[in-house]
Scaffold this motif. Sequence first.
Motif, short mmCIF file in Angstrom:
data_model
loop_
_atom_site.label_atom_id
_atom_site.label_comp_id
_atom_site.label_asym_id
_atom_site.label_seq_id
_atom_site.Cartn_x
_atom_site.Cartn_y
_atom_site.Cartn_z
N GLY A 78 75.49 81.20 5.44
CA GLY A 78 76.11 79.89 5.22
C GLY A 78 76.95 79.80 3.97
O GLY A 78 77.14 78.73 3.42
N GLY A 79 77.47 80.94 3.52
CA GLY A 79 78.27 80.98 2.29
C GLY A 79 79.72 80.59 2.46
O GLY A 79 80.51 80.72 1.53
N GLY A 80 80.10 80.14 3.65
CA GLY A 80 81.48 79.70 3.86
C GLY A 80 82.42 80.85 4.19
O GLY A 80 82.02 81.88 4.73
N VAL A 81 83.67 80.67 3.84
CA VAL A 81 84.71 81.65 4.13
C VAL A 81 85.29 82.15 2.82
O VAL A 81 85.67 81.37 1.95
N GLU A 82 85.34 83.47 2.68
CA GLU A 82 85.94 84.08 1.50
C GLU A 82 87.38 84.44 1.83
O GLU A 82 87.65 85.04 2.87
N VAL A 83 88.29 84.08 0.96
CA VAL A 83 89.72 84.32 1.17
C VAL A 83 90.20 85.25 0.07
O VAL A 83 89.99 84.99 -1.11
N THR A 84 90.85 86.35 0.46
CA THR A 84 91.41 87.27 -0.52
C THR A 84 92.83 87.64 -0.12
O THR A 84 93.14 87.71 1.07
N GLU A 85 93.67 87.85 -1.11
CA GLU A 85 95.06 88.22 -0.83
C GLU A 85 95.06 89.61 -0.18
O GLU A 85 94.42 90.54 -0.66
N SER A 86 95.79 89.71 0.95
CA SER A 86 95.78 90.98 1.67
C SER A 86 97.01 91.83 1.38
O SER A 86 96.96 93.03 1.41
N ARG A 87 98.10 91.17 1.11
CA ARG A 87 99.32 91.92 0.81
C ARG A 87 100.29 90.97 0.15
O ARG A 87 100.23 89.76 0.32
N VAL A 88 101.20 91.53 -0.59
CA VAL A 88 102.23 90.72 -1.24
C VAL A 88 103.52 90.94 -0.48
O VAL A 88 103.91 92.08 -0.22
N SER A 89 104.18 89.86 -0.13
CA SER A 89 105.44 89.95 0.58
C SER A 89 106.47 90.66 -0.30
O SER A 89 106.51 90.46 -1.51
N ALA A 90 107.29 91.48 0.33
CA ALA A 90 108.32 92.20 -0.42
C ALA A 90 109.29 91.22 -1.08
O ALA A 90 109.84 91.50 -2.14
N SER A 91 109.47 90.04 -0.47
CA SER A 91 110.41 89.06 -1.03
C SER A 91 109.71 88.11 -2.00
O SER A 91 110.35 87.27 -2.61
N SER A 92 108.40 88.24 -2.15
CA SER A 92 107.65 87.32 -3.01
C SER A 92 107.79 87.71 -4.47
O SER A 92 107.61 88.85 -4.84
N ASN A 93 108.13 86.72 -5.29
CA ASN A 93 108.17 86.95 -6.72
C ASN A 93 107.15 86.06 -7.42
O ASN A 93 107.16 85.92 -8.62
N SER A 94 106.25 85.44 -6.64
CA SER A 94 105.34 84.46 -7.20
C SER A 94 104.02 85.03 -7.67
O SER A 94 103.31 84.36 -8.38
N GLY A 95 103.66 86.22 -7.27
CA GLY A 95 102.38 86.78 -7.69
C GLY A 95 101.21 86.08 -7.03
O GLY A 95 101.35 85.31 -6.10
N ARG A 96 100.03 86.36 -7.54
CA ARG A 96 98.79 85.80 -6.97
C ARG A 96 98.76 84.29 -7.19
O ARG A 96 99.13 83.79 -8.24
N ASN A 97 98.26 83.57 -6.17
CA ASN A 97 98.17 82.12 -6.26
C ASN A 97 96.71 81.72 -6.03
O ASN A 97 96.28 81.55 -4.89
N VAL A 98 95.96 81.58 -7.11
CA VAL A 98 94.54 81.27 -7.02
C VAL A 98 94.33 79.89 -6.41
O VAL A 98 93.35 79.66 -5.70
N PHE A 99 95.26 78.95 -6.65
CA PHE A 99 95.13 77.62 -6.09
C PHE A 99 95.12 77.68 -4.56
O PHE A 99 94.28 77.06 -3.91
N ILE A 100 96.05 78.42 -3.97
CA ILE A 100 96.11 78.52 -2.51
C ILE A 100 94.87 79.23 -1.98
O ILE A 100 94.28 78.82 -0.99
N GLU A 101 94.44 80.29 -2.65
CA GLU A 101 93.21 80.99 -2.22
C GLU A 101 92.02 80.04 -2.21
O GLU A 101 91.25 80.00 -1.24
N THR A 102 91.87 79.25 -3.25
CA THR A 102 90.74 78.32 -3.35
C THR A 102 90.85 77.22 -2.31
O THR A 102 89.86 76.88 -1.65
N ALA A 103 92.04 76.64 -2.15
CA ALA A 103 92.23 75.58 -1.16
C ALA A 103 91.93 76.09 0.25
O ALA A 103 91.27 75.41 1.04
#
Length: 133
Positions: A78-103
């Motif tokens: 019952g620990g919920g769902v764990e979300v982890t970044e799987s890959r970074v888009s080649a066009s992405s310049n934003s880096g990791r987004n902890v807010f989106i992962e948490t949301a």
Amino acid sequence: MASTPTAVSAPGKVLLAGGYLVLDRDYTGLVFALDARIHVHVKPADSSSGAALNEILVSSPQFLGAAWAYRCRFVPGGGGVEVTESRVSASSNSGRNVFIETALSYALSYVTTLIPPNVESASIAILADNDYY
């Protein structure tokens, strides 16, 4: 996740006084709702997106290179769902987004308590009224 496209929106807010200490019940603050809204469109990921099984693609088209891909895993006991970044888009310049992962983790953990736990590949677009910024 829904197997049909779904769109939702929520009003923005301005925290005029109180800071984020208002998240503690011992403190108060003054918050106003705005006419500006955040809009989210969720749809099943199409095969051309390159999404893997249980992968969620998130983009914010209003910003250059704002795209992320996440894997979801059910936490036993019952620990919920764990979300982890799987890959970074080649066009992405934003880096990791902890807010989106948490949301995503909180939203998916909640949704999976209401329906059978099955996270499908999805594409999520986040848009906001220009007045929001």
